[in-house]
Enzyme design. Structure first.
Site, PDB file in Angstrom:
ATOM      1  N   LYS A 278       0.844  -1.195   0.000  1.00 17.97           N
ATOM      2  CA  LYS A 278       0.000   0.000   0.000  1.00 17.97           C
ATOM      3  C   LYS A 278       0.879   1.245   0.000  1.00 17.97           C
ATOM      4  O   LYS A 278       1.983   1.216   0.549  1.00 17.97           O
ATOM      5  CB  LYS A 278      -0.872   0.009   1.258  1.00 17.97           C
ATOM      6  CG  LYS A 278      -1.996  -1.013   1.254  1.00 17.97           C
ATOM      7  CD  LYS A 278      -2.839  -0.899   2.511  1.00 17.97           C
ATOM      8  CE  LYS A 278      -3.946  -1.940   2.532  1.00 17.97           C
ATOM      9  NZ  LYS A 278      -4.939  -1.811   1.463  1.00 17.97           N
ATOM     10  N   ARG A 352     -10.019 -11.668   1.003  1.00 16.26           N
ATOM     11  CA  ARG A 352     -10.837 -12.689   0.340  1.00 16.26           C
ATOM     12  C   ARG A 352     -10.158 -14.060   0.390  1.00 16.26           C
ATOM     13  O   ARG A 352     -10.826 -15.082   0.384  1.00 16.26           O
ATOM     14  CB  ARG A 352     -11.147 -12.245  -1.101  1.00 16.26           C
ATOM     15  CG  ARG A 352      -9.954 -12.112  -1.989  1.00 16.26           C
ATOM     16  CD  ARG A 352     -10.240 -11.257  -3.234  1.00 16.26           C
ATOM     17  NE  ARG A 352     -10.369  -9.837  -2.899  1.00 16.26           N
ATOM     18  CZ  ARG A 352     -10.636  -8.886  -3.791  1.00 16.26           C
ATOM     19  NH1 ARG A 352     -10.827  -9.191  -5.057  1.00 16.26           N
ATOM     20  NH2 ARG A 352     -10.727  -7.624  -3.419  1.00 16.26           N
TER      21      ARG A 352
END
Ligand code: BES
Ligand code: MN
Ligand code: ZN
Length: 502
Positions: A278, A352
């Site tokens: 990030k 996920r």
């Protein structure tokens, strides 16, 4: 915390009395007339001179100089009687309790009857009082050597209620307080920094919850996961020095282990993004990436307290997502517990992956219905903003039940579509069954679609709380930071759950 009393007592000395006042017209009738009379009609005068307002959420404080026993009177404007709702009432009450707390008052009383209307009955008001009190007075303790100011806490609240069975009111006050306190437990977990809440810490917390409420508990260690073939959560954990934990709590409220609701919460204790790192501003705040896990644990606290006639298995995949020589990488192909293989295109789409194994494991434990909750995508904030949780589902009837619960506790959610074309995109890989990041378009949908591949035909609702798990400003029922969102929706959904016939 709460004492219910029938008789309004103007002689007992305590710090304040809170009353509700409806607008258009403002009337001091019923029990409010007694209060006004005790003041020699001064309240009516103050209304005339517009020193007291009954506008929704306006709060007027009056020093009583001993006239009514309570040192202060808080008059809470509730707006028009026909426009009130329980959730509006909670906000007005929350705002008031914040003021009461800021004034360092310890012994508080409230005139329940003055808040009752055709729209919100006695028991709803009771619920609203205790839940909003717990939520609005929450503060994360933090780590300052010297707290900003020495704070007193409200120790005792007397609830005056003439018109209703006191034990029933007492019971509902306890339920509301249970809900509110569980939200605070979830907020605490989310507000804890990544170094203070590792996967191991979260597992210990769950263990304690299990002991307190007599849940069956199972904590899978890394070796267990290796044996079972949980390649997806293991890939996320690969770069970490903190071992992962797969946390399972079981609550059996029915005679048989059937109609089992699986609650699955993303428990990423810190998300750097991994090798798909990030940007530096995007990393700050990623201690909150276990907001889904916190909501599930909060809901389990309520379930443990209230013991509904339902079966629940909670599954939390807990790990952080770090970078190191051993971390997983883009292009890696991993094999999940379900057997499905996954091409990793983006290590920042880690939630996920962790959820994939957790959802499959919930099914191994007999889950017939699945709700997953996760701070899953920045995309959901782009789509719906920061006040609305995104939903995907494969089952209308189950979605309706979750939605209904969310309305009732005022945790707004909105459904996003999940079409065959969307599913095709997560199935699009030349070398594996699935890919974990099909690209920017509709990426909140992609996150959910991926998890849906593991739910398969089991009725399933996916809640993306990336926008709603935290807030950057104080509000009537909480402070900036963690919101504890979905704790109450999940608990109420479970409480009310009706198995779906097909
Ligand atoms: N934890 C983040 C999502 C998130 C973003 C939560 C902002 C709270 C605030 C998640 O793991 C993530 O990084 N998602 C990516 C997915 C993308 C790589 C497909 C995102 O949303 O950018
Ligand atoms: Mn991520
Ligand atoms: Zn994440």
């Amino acid at each position: 915390m709460f004492t219910v009393t029938k008789e309004l007592n103007f002689h007992r000395e305590h710090s304040c009395l809170i009353i509700g006042l409806y607008d258009q017209p403002i009337k001091f009738d019923g029990v409010l007339r007694k209060v006004d009379e005790q003041f020699g009609g001064k309240l009516t005068e103050l209304v005339k001179s517009e020193d007291i307002s009954a506008k929704n959420k306006s709060i007027t404080m009056i020093h009583t100089f001993g006239q009514i026993g309570a040192k202060r009177l808080y008059i809470v404007g509730l707006g028009h009687k026909k426009k009130v709702s329980l959730n509006k009432l909670k906000e007005a009450l929350g705002k008031t309790f914040k003021e009461v707390k800021a004034a360092n008052l310890e012994d508080v009383s409230i005139l329940l009857d003055s808040f009752v209307s055709e729209k919100v009955d006695v028991l709803d008001v009771a619920y609203g009082i205790s839940e909003s009190f717990a939520m609005a007075t929450y503060q994360f303790e933090g780590y300052k050597q010297k707290p900003n100011k020495p704070e007193k806490k409200v120790k005792q609240m007397t609830v005056y209620c003439e018109a209703f069975d006191q034990s029933e009111v007492q019971e509902v006050l306890t339920v509301g307080y249970t809900y509110g306190k569980a939200v605070n437990s979830a907020r605490n977990l989310v507000n804890l920094p990544g170094n203070m809440l590792t996967a191991t810490d979260m597992a210990n917390y769950a263990q304690q919850l299990a002991e307190k409420y007599d849940f069956e508990v199972e904590i899978l260690e890394k070796e267990d996961m290796l044996k079972l073939g949980m390649g997806a959560i293991l890939a996320v954990n690969q770069g970490s020095v903190q071992p992962p934990k797969m946390i399972v709590l079981k609550y059996q409220g029915k005679d048989e282990w059937k109609d089992v609701i699986g609650l699955v919460g993303k428990g990423v204790t810190f998300d750097t993004g991994g090798y798909s790192l990030k940007p530096k501003d995007g990393i700050v705040g990623m201690k909150t990436d276990m907001g889904g896990a916190a909501a599930v644990l909060g809901a389990m606290e309520i379930i443990g307290e209230l013991r509904p006639n339902q079966n629940v298995v909670a599954v939390i995949p807990a790990t952080d997502n770090m970078v190191s020589g051993s971390a997983f990488k883009p292009d890696d192909v991993i094999s999940s517990l379900s057997g499905k293989t996954i091409e990793v295109l983006n290590t920042d789409a880690e939630g996920r992956l962790a959820l994939a194994d957790a959802v499959t494991y919930a099914k191994h434990h007999g889950a017939n219905y699945l709700v997953d909750v996760a701070t899953l995508t920045g995309g959901v904030i782009v789509a719906l903003g920061a006040d609305t949780t995104g939903v995907l589902t494969n089952n209308e009837a189950m979605f309706e039940q979750v939605l209904e619960a969310s309305y009732e506790v005022d945790e707004p959610m909105w459904r996003l579509p999940l079409f065959e074309k969307d599913k095709e995109r997560v199935r699009n890989s030349k070398i594996a069954d699935l890919n974990n990041s099909p690209g920017r378009e509709g990426h909140a949908i992609m996150g959910g679609a991926f998890v849906g591949e593991f739910a398969e035909d089991t009725p399933w609702v996916h809640l993306d709380i990336a926008g709603t798990a935290t807030t950057n400003k104080d509000y009537d029922l909480g402070t900036a930071g963690a919101t504890g969102v979905m704790t109450r929706t999940l608990a109420l959904f479970v409480e009310r759950f009706e198995p779906i016939k097909d």
